[in-house]
Design an enzyme around this catalytic site. Structure first.
Site, short mmCIF file in Angstrom:
data_model
loop_
_atom_site.label_atom_id
_atom_site.label_comp_id
_atom_site.label_asym_id
_atom_site.label_seq_id
_atom_site.Cartn_x
_atom_site.Cartn_y
_atom_site.Cartn_z
N SER A 172 -8.28 1.85 -6.84
CA SER A 172 -7.16 1.19 -6.16
C SER A 172 -7.07 1.65 -4.71
O SER A 172 -7.20 2.83 -4.41
CB SER A 172 -5.83 1.52 -6.87
OG SER A 172 -5.81 0.96 -8.15
N ALA A 211 -5.44 -12.24 -5.94
CA ALA A 211 -5.06 -13.33 -6.81
C ALA A 211 -4.05 -14.22 -6.08
O ALA A 211 -3.48 -13.83 -5.06
CB ALA A 211 -4.47 -12.80 -8.11
N HIS A 253 3.31 -2.42 -4.43
CA HIS A 253 3.78 -3.72 -4.90
C HIS A 253 4.68 -4.32 -3.81
O HIS A 253 5.83 -3.90 -3.65
CB HIS A 253 4.56 -3.56 -6.20
CG HIS A 253 3.74 -2.98 -7.30
ND1 HIS A 253 4.31 -2.44 -8.43
CD2 HIS A 253 2.40 -2.83 -7.45
CE1 HIS A 253 3.36 -1.99 -9.23
NE2 HIS A 253 2.19 -2.22 -8.65
#
Length: 220
Positions: free
Chosen positions: A40, A64, A102
């Site tokens: 990550s 995505a 996030h």
């Protein structure tokens, strides 16, 4: 998990659209050294997974459709810079604050002012996100762990404006940037009107969730 301490800036050297999203190739020195498939990496605050890499030269990540829609990474062109940070090792030093990678939303640079050696940046927050921010608390902007110097929850325009725009009624946050942060991150290339990725302190979200059911309307 990340800490919001940017290791270096990388350069986008390749991008290709797919049916499901977008693939980016990012050139880097330190961050591209010792990588593993599936590792990550925070790319300007967005947690992405390494798919391919060349040791000490570049790595590729896939975005995505959800990531493309929630961030501005899909709008970046080859040659543009991004902030990079590898995930924190379990035995590493915790220098910033808990950063998940996030992205909550995209905020906007609303003012920049140089004061002696420091810089003051003001950001306009998307509606509703100022409720998660407190003065002297932590905030993540483009993957950088910063301390809130001043918070305006709507109302009259704040100090440190230089673009002449009107953001009355929107939450705005001001942070002080030291020379090292200014020079080592993409903030040095930002101008009023530019987008930045916003991640509020996750602790504020947990507190809000725990209080649901006890307080009828937390937005009041």
């Amino acid at each position: 998990m990340f800490t919001g301490i940017v290791e270096e800036t990388g350069e986008i050297v390749g991008r290709s659209r797919t049916e499901d999203g977008l693939r980016l190739r990012i050139a880097a020195d330190e961050v591209a050294t010792g990588l593993e498939h599936g590792q990550s990496i925070s790319v300007s605050g967005a947690c992405l997974t390494v798919e391919r890499f060349e040791e000490g030269a570049w790595f590729e990540v896939f975005l995505a459709s959800e990531t493309v829609e929630r961030t501005y990474l899909g709008e970046l062109s080859e040659g543009e810079a991004v902030n990079l940070e590898r995930a924190m090792p379990a035995d590493g030093r915790f220098d910033g604050h808990v950063v998940q990678g996030h992205v909550d939303a995209v905020a906007t640079v609303s003012g920049i002012e140089s004061v002696e050696e420091d810089w003051f940046f003001e950001f306009q927050l998307p509606e509703g996100y100022d409720r998660y921010v407190v003065e002297k608390g932590s905030i993540t902007l483009d993957g950088i762990s910063l301390t809130v110097a001043d918070l305006a929850e709507g109302g009259a325009p704040q100090a440190h404006r230089n673009d002449g725009g009107d953001t009355a009624g929107a939450g705005r946050v001001t942070v002080a940037i030291i020379p090292t942060t200014y020079e080592l991150t993409t903030l040095s290339a930002k101008e009023p009107g530019d987008p930045v990725h916003l991640e509020v302190d996750v602790l504020a979200k947990y507190v809000e969730r725990l209080l649901e059911g006890y307080v009828p309307d937390l937005s009041l």
